[in-house]
Design a protein around this motif. Structure first.
Motif, PDB file in Angstrom:
ATOM      1  N   PHE A 364      -4.746  -7.455 -46.025  1.00  9.09           N
ATOM      2  CA  PHE A 364      -5.093  -7.237 -44.622  1.00  9.09           C
ATOM      3  C   PHE A 364      -6.614  -7.253 -44.516  1.00  9.09           C
ATOM      4  O   PHE A 364      -7.321  -7.293 -45.538  1.00  9.09           O
ATOM      5  N   GLY A 365      -7.105  -7.270 -43.323  1.00 14.93           N
ATOM      6  CA  GLY A 365      -8.553  -7.280 -43.135  1.00 14.93           C
ATOM      7  C   GLY A 365      -8.955  -6.593 -41.852  1.00 14.93           C
ATOM      8  O   GLY A 365      -8.113  -6.262 -41.006  1.00 14.93           O
ATOM      9  N   PHE A 366     -10.249  -6.335 -41.732  1.00 14.27           N
ATOM     10  CA  PHE A 366     -10.752  -5.715 -40.512  1.00 14.27           C
ATOM     11  C   PHE A 366     -12.218  -6.076 -40.300  1.00 14.27           C
ATOM     12  O   PHE A 366     -12.910  -6.518 -41.225  1.00 14.27           O
ATOM     13  N   GLN A 367     -12.644  -5.924 -39.063  1.00 13.50           N
ATOM     14  CA  GLN A 367     -14.047  -6.105 -38.705  1.00 13.50           C
ATOM     15  C   GLN A 367     -14.622  -4.755 -38.314  1.00 13.50           C
ATOM     16  O   GLN A 367     -13.918  -3.899 -37.755  1.00 13.50           O
ATOM     17  N   GLY A 368     -15.889  -4.530 -38.643  1.00 16.48           N
ATOM     18  CA  GLY A 368     -16.492  -3.245 -38.333  1.00 16.48           C
ATOM     19  C   GLY A 368     -17.970  -3.351 -38.065  1.00 16.48           C
ATOM     20  O   GLY A 368     -18.568  -4.436 -38.120  1.00 16.48           O
ATOM     21  N   THR A 369     -18.566  -2.219 -37.773  1.00 17.54           N
ATOM     22  CA  THR A 369     -20.010  -2.127 -37.570  1.00 17.54           C
ATOM     23  C   THR A 369     -20.604  -1.223 -38.639  1.00 17.54           C
ATOM     24  O   THR A 369     -19.908  -0.384 -39.222  1.00 17.54           O
ATOM     25  N   HIS A 370     -21.891  -1.402 -38.918  1.00 17.65           N
ATOM     26  CA  HIS A 370     -22.588  -0.535 -39.854  1.00 17.65           C
ATOM     27  C   HIS A 370     -23.995  -0.291 -39.348  1.00 17.65           C
ATOM     28  O   HIS A 370     -24.460  -0.923 -38.386  1.00 17.65           O
ATOM     29  N   SER A 371     -24.693   0.643 -39.979  1.00 19.02           N
ATOM     30  CA  SER A 371     -25.980   1.104 -39.459  1.00 19.02           C
ATOM     31  C   SER A 371     -27.169   0.297 -39.959  1.00 19.02           C
ATOM     32  O   SER A 371     -28.313   0.658 -39.728  1.00 19.02           O
ATOM     33  N   GLY A 372     -26.929  -0.808 -40.654  1.00 20.52           N
ATOM     34  CA  GLY A 372     -28.015  -1.645 -41.123  1.00 20.52           C
ATOM     35  C   GLY A 372     -28.078  -1.708 -42.630  1.00 20.52           C
ATOM     36  O   GLY A 372     -27.490  -0.890 -43.343  1.00 20.52           O
ATOM     37  N   GLY A 373     -28.802  -2.706 -43.147  1.00 16.83           N
ATOM     38  CA  GLY A 373     -28.870  -2.885 -44.585  1.00 16.83           C
ATOM     39  C   GLY A 373     -27.577  -3.477 -45.115  1.00 16.83           C
ATOM     40  O   GLY A 373     -26.781  -4.048 -44.363  1.00 16.83           O
ATOM     41  N   THR A 374     -27.353  -3.332 -46.406  1.00 19.94           N
ATOM     42  CA  THR A 374     -26.113  -3.823 -47.013  1.00 19.94           C
ATOM     43  C   THR A 374     -25.051  -2.741 -46.923  1.00 19.94           C
ATOM     44  O   THR A 374     -25.245  -1.641 -47.442  1.00 19.94           O
ATOM     45  N   PRO A 375     -23.932  -2.995 -46.238  1.00 24.80           N
ATOM     46  CA  PRO A 375     -22.924  -1.943 -46.084  1.00 24.80           C
ATOM     47  C   PRO A 375     -22.283  -1.568 -47.409  1.00 24.80           C
ATOM     48  O   PRO A 375     -21.946  -2.431 -48.222  1.00 24.80           O
ATOM     49  N   GLY A 376     -22.146  -0.267 -47.659  1.00 25.58           N
ATOM     50  CA  GLY A 376     -21.493   0.202 -48.865  1.00 25.58           C
ATOM     51  C   GLY A 376     -19.994  -0.026 -48.796  1.00 25.58           C
ATOM     52  O   GLY A 376     -19.434  -0.348 -47.738  1.00 25.58           O
ATOM     53  N   GLU A 377     -19.339   0.154 -49.921  1.00 25.03           N
ATOM     54  CA  GLU A 377     -17.900  -0.064 -49.992  1.00 25.03           C
ATOM     55  C   GLU A 377     -17.178   1.238 -50.327  1.00 25.03           C
ATOM     56  O   GLU A 377     -17.732   2.094 -51.029  1.00 25.03           O
TER      57      GLU A 377
END
Length: 391
Positions: A364-377
């Motif tokens: 499955f997959g999803f789209q999201g937002t992050h606060s900048g930089g490289t998003p952590g996992e």
């Protein structure tokens, strides 16, 4: 104080002219309403606790405690509907020793004081997720840390000191340091932390120290428990007894506040006998593997999640939970239904991918937002309560 309605009148109301009688009646009604309003405001006012170990409950599920254990100086907390504020924090203790108190709010059991309706103690191997969130107000004219306290013990203990204490320092002000010595760094819950380990003479302590002040955070407590187990300071057959958040002041501290706090512990489908988790319907212990691939841009990203059944029996129906790093949120998804609570995301299959055969994979997959930089996992995924291997 007597109610205005019960105060005797010098002149009977019936002997007054009609206009004056009506006016007086209105004044009496206004006085009664004022008294009722004052009573309501008093009922809504903060509860102040100055007793050394005084406590109360909020939201019907958390305990707020004054917990002044290291000094005889006065300490008072004002309890709110969502947290507490240090109203008075007199005195000081040497900064090279233990703090003077730990005013805090907690979920679980602490020295026989259990929060209403808690399901703790619970065996670590039976916990699917433990989402928690905190929001702090800090001050500069004090020496303190702002920290979580997570307690683990080999037995389902509700009294006394537990074997291992996990501390998460979201802020520290002044010349203080954690127990023991620094042993390195770790990336947990999408953040980098200094890691310290040691003993205070009563229990083992592992501390995760934020390099700079964190005023609010939502995360899965199990990320820190898993790191503790991986470092050999606890076992999955042990029990989590409480999740606490507050302050350890050494000097002063008035004005420090926990503005909001939430915590819960969600059981997986395991039996909790210390031998591992049940992989859910048709599953088996530890029988899952996850791949997590992202593609990011300025403030957004997509993630593809593969779930492989590494067991020998089919999994019919599944539920996957994971905690997104701070600053990330889900906007839409495909091939699964996603929901979020306290920073923890839960994915449930759609009809065409609800079964995973032995050796098979669903995705499955999803789209999201992050606060900048490289998003952590995310560092921890559970499938029907089972912790999966991350490839």
């Amino acid at each position: 104080m007597a109610s205005p309605l019960r105060t005797p009148l010098r002149t009977p109301l019936r002997s007054l002219p009609r206009t004056r009688a009506v006016l007086l009646a209105l004044l009496l009604l206004a006085g009664a309403l004022t008294a009722l309003t004052a009573t309501a405001q008093t009922a809504r006012a903060d509860e102040r606790i100055c007793d050394q170990y005084g406590s109360t409950t909020i939201q019907g599920k958390y305990v707020v405690q004054n917990n002044r254990w290291g000094t005889s100086a006065t300490q008072c907390i004002d309890v709110t509907g969502t947290g507490f504020r240090l109203a008075q924090a007199d005195g000081s203790v040497p900064t090279d020793g233990a703090p003077k108190s730990y005013p805090s709010v907690f979920y679980g059991c602490h020295y026989t004081n259990c929060s209403p309706g808690t399901n703790l103690p619970m065996q670590v191997s039976s916990i699917g997720s433990a989402p928690s969130s905190i929001s702090y107000t800090y001050v500069d004219n004090a020496v303190y840390n702002a920290s979580y306290d997570i307690w683990l013990d080999p037995t389902p203990k509700k009294d006394g000191v537990n074997r291992t204490e996990i501390m998460i320092w979201l802020n520290r002000v002044g010349p203080i340091q954690p127990i023991g010595s620094r042993v390195g760094t770790a990336n947990v819950g999408g953040r980098s932390w200094e890691v310290w380990t040691g003993s205070n003479g009563s229990n083992d302590v592992i501390s995760f120290i934020a390099p700079s002040a964190v005023r609010s955070m939502s995360f899965d407590v199990m990320d820190f428990v898993d790191e503790t187990v991986a470092r050999g300071m606890a076992q999955r057959s042990w029990y989590m007894t409480s999740v606490q958040a507050g302050f350890e002041p050494w000097q002063n501290g008035a004005g420090l506040a926990v503005d909001s706090f939430s915590a819960s512990v969600n059981a997986g489908s395991g039996g909790g006998d210390g031998g591992g988790d049940d992989g859910g319907p048709g599953g088996e212990p530890g029988a899952c593997e996850v791949t997590y691939t992202t593609n990011s841009w300025s403030n957004g990203f997509t993630a593809d999640v593969g779930v492989r059944n590494t067991g020998s029996t089919a999994i019919s129906g599944w539920e996957m939970s994971f905690a997104l790093p701070a600053g990330q949120s889900v906007t839409n998804a495909w091939n699964a239904t996603l929901s979020s609570s306290g920073g923890t995301v839960t994915a449930r299959p759609v009809e065409h991918n609800r079964n995973i055969e032995p050796g098979g994979t669903q995705s499955f997959g999803f789209q999201g937002t992050h606060s900048g930089g490289t998003p952590g996992e995310p560092t921890r995924f559970t499938l029907n309560g089972t912790v999966c291997t991350v490839k």
